[in-house]
Design a protein around this motif. Structure first.
Motif, PDB file in Angstrom:
ATOM      1  N   GLU A 146      37.381  41.076  48.419  1.00  0.00           N
ATOM      2  CA  GLU A 146      38.052  40.148  47.497  1.00  0.00           C
ATOM      3  C   GLU A 146      37.301  40.038  46.169  1.00  0.00           C
ATOM      4  O   GLU A 146      37.922  39.979  45.107  1.00  0.00           O
ATOM      5  CB  GLU A 146      38.217  38.769  48.144  1.00  0.00           C
ATOM      6  N   LEU A 147      35.975  40.009  46.219  1.00  0.00           N
ATOM      7  CA  LEU A 147      35.204  39.967  44.982  1.00  0.00           C
ATOM      8  C   LEU A 147      35.498  41.190  44.121  1.00  0.00           C
ATOM      9  O   LEU A 147      35.644  41.084  42.895  1.00  0.00           O
ATOM     10  CB  LEU A 147      33.702  39.895  45.276  1.00  0.00           C
ATOM     11  N   ALA A 165      38.389  40.939  41.762  1.00  0.00           N
ATOM     12  CA  ALA A 165      38.355  39.931  40.695  1.00  0.00           C
ATOM     13  C   ALA A 165      38.621  40.576  39.341  1.00  0.00           C
ATOM     14  O   ALA A 165      38.100  41.647  39.031  1.00  0.00           O
ATOM     15  CB  ALA A 165      37.012  39.210  40.683  1.00  0.00           C
ATOM     16  N   GLN A 203      37.445  35.886  36.715  1.00  0.00           N
ATOM     17  CA  GLN A 203      36.232  35.106  36.954  1.00  0.00           C
ATOM     18  C   GLN A 203      35.932  34.985  38.436  1.00  0.00           C
ATOM     19  O   GLN A 203      36.807  35.125  39.272  1.00  0.00           O
ATOM     20  CB  GLN A 203      36.357  33.704  36.350  1.00  0.00           C
ATOM     21  N   VAL A 204      34.652  34.722  38.707  1.00  0.00           N
ATOM     22  CA  VAL A 204      34.166  34.442  40.061  1.00  0.00           C
ATOM     23  C   VAL A 204      33.326  33.178  39.966  1.00  0.00           C
ATOM     24  O   VAL A 204      32.460  33.068  39.104  1.00  0.00           O
ATOM     25  CB  VAL A 204      33.310  35.608  40.603  1.00  0.00           C
ATOM     26  N   CYS A 205      33.595  32.218  40.826  1.00  0.00           N
ATOM     27  CA  CYS A 205      32.849  30.960  40.862  1.00  0.00           C
ATOM     28  C   CYS A 205      32.181  30.828  42.229  1.00  0.00           C
ATOM     29  O   CYS A 205      32.840  30.940  43.253  1.00  0.00           O
ATOM     30  CB  CYS A 205      33.779  29.767  40.636  1.00  0.00           C
ATOM     31  N   ILE A 206      30.875  30.601  42.209  1.00  0.00           N
ATOM     32  CA  ILE A 206      30.097  30.452  43.440  1.00  0.00           C
ATOM     33  C   ILE A 206      29.275  29.182  43.314  1.00  0.00           C
ATOM     34  O   ILE A 206      28.658  28.935  42.287  1.00  0.00           O
ATOM     35  CB  ILE A 206      29.158  31.653  43.663  1.00  0.00           C
ATOM     36  N   LEU A 254      27.863  41.258  41.825  1.00  0.00           N
ATOM     37  CA  LEU A 254      28.146  40.383  40.682  1.00  0.00           C
ATOM     38  C   LEU A 254      27.817  41.068  39.358  1.00  0.00           C
ATOM     39  O   LEU A 254      28.527  40.889  38.367  1.00  0.00           O
ATOM     40  CB  LEU A 254      27.389  39.063  40.826  1.00  0.00           C
ATOM     41  N   LEU A 301      30.657  43.427  38.560  1.00  0.00           N
ATOM     42  CA  LEU A 301      31.819  42.662  38.102  1.00  0.00           C
ATOM     43  C   LEU A 301      31.631  42.219  36.653  1.00  0.00           C
ATOM     44  O   LEU A 301      32.549  42.330  35.839  1.00  0.00           O
ATOM     45  CB  LEU A 301      32.045  41.450  39.002  1.00  0.00           C
ATOM     46  N   ILE A 313      31.180  35.355  35.487  1.00  0.00           N
ATOM     47  CA  ILE A 313      30.525  34.916  36.715  1.00  0.00           C
ATOM     48  C   ILE A 313      29.936  33.526  36.481  1.00  0.00           C
ATOM     49  O   ILE A 313      29.158  33.337  35.548  1.00  0.00           O
ATOM     50  CB  ILE A 313      29.398  35.876  37.139  1.00  0.00           C
TER      51      ILE A 313
END
Length: 86
Positions: free
Chosen positions: A16-17, A20, A23-26, A54, A57, A64
């Motif tokens: 899934e990452l 992306a 954006q990716v939010c962790i 990351l 990405l 990120i």
């Protein structure tokens, strides 16, 4: 989807990452940049490590965002290391 162990979850998370586009939010109390998302794997190979994923990405233009909660005085979650590394 139900998971019986972390192996399937983290492989799905990796997949899934990699999809992306924006954006990716962790966020969390304990995040390690060296965590392998696909196993078996080698900790020295960044292809499936969280930090390597990351980074790839971000190179594609994905934003990120990472929030690591600072640890309480009694529990060390190494948040300073994560902040410097990631």
């Amino acid at each position: 989807k139900m998971y019986s162990d972390g192996c399937g979850y983290y492989e799905d998370l990796y997949n899934e990452l990699m999809k992306a586009e924006k954006q990716v939010c962790i966020t969390g109390w304990m995040i390690t940049p060296y965590f392998l998302l696909k196993r078996p794997g080698n900790i020295n190979d960044e292809e499936y490590r969280l930090d390597g994923v990351l980074c790839r990405l971000a190179q594609r233009g994905v934003k990120i965002f990472i929030i690591v909660f600072m640890e309480p005085f009694l529990v060390n979650n190494d948040s300073e290391h994560v902040q410097k590394h990631m």
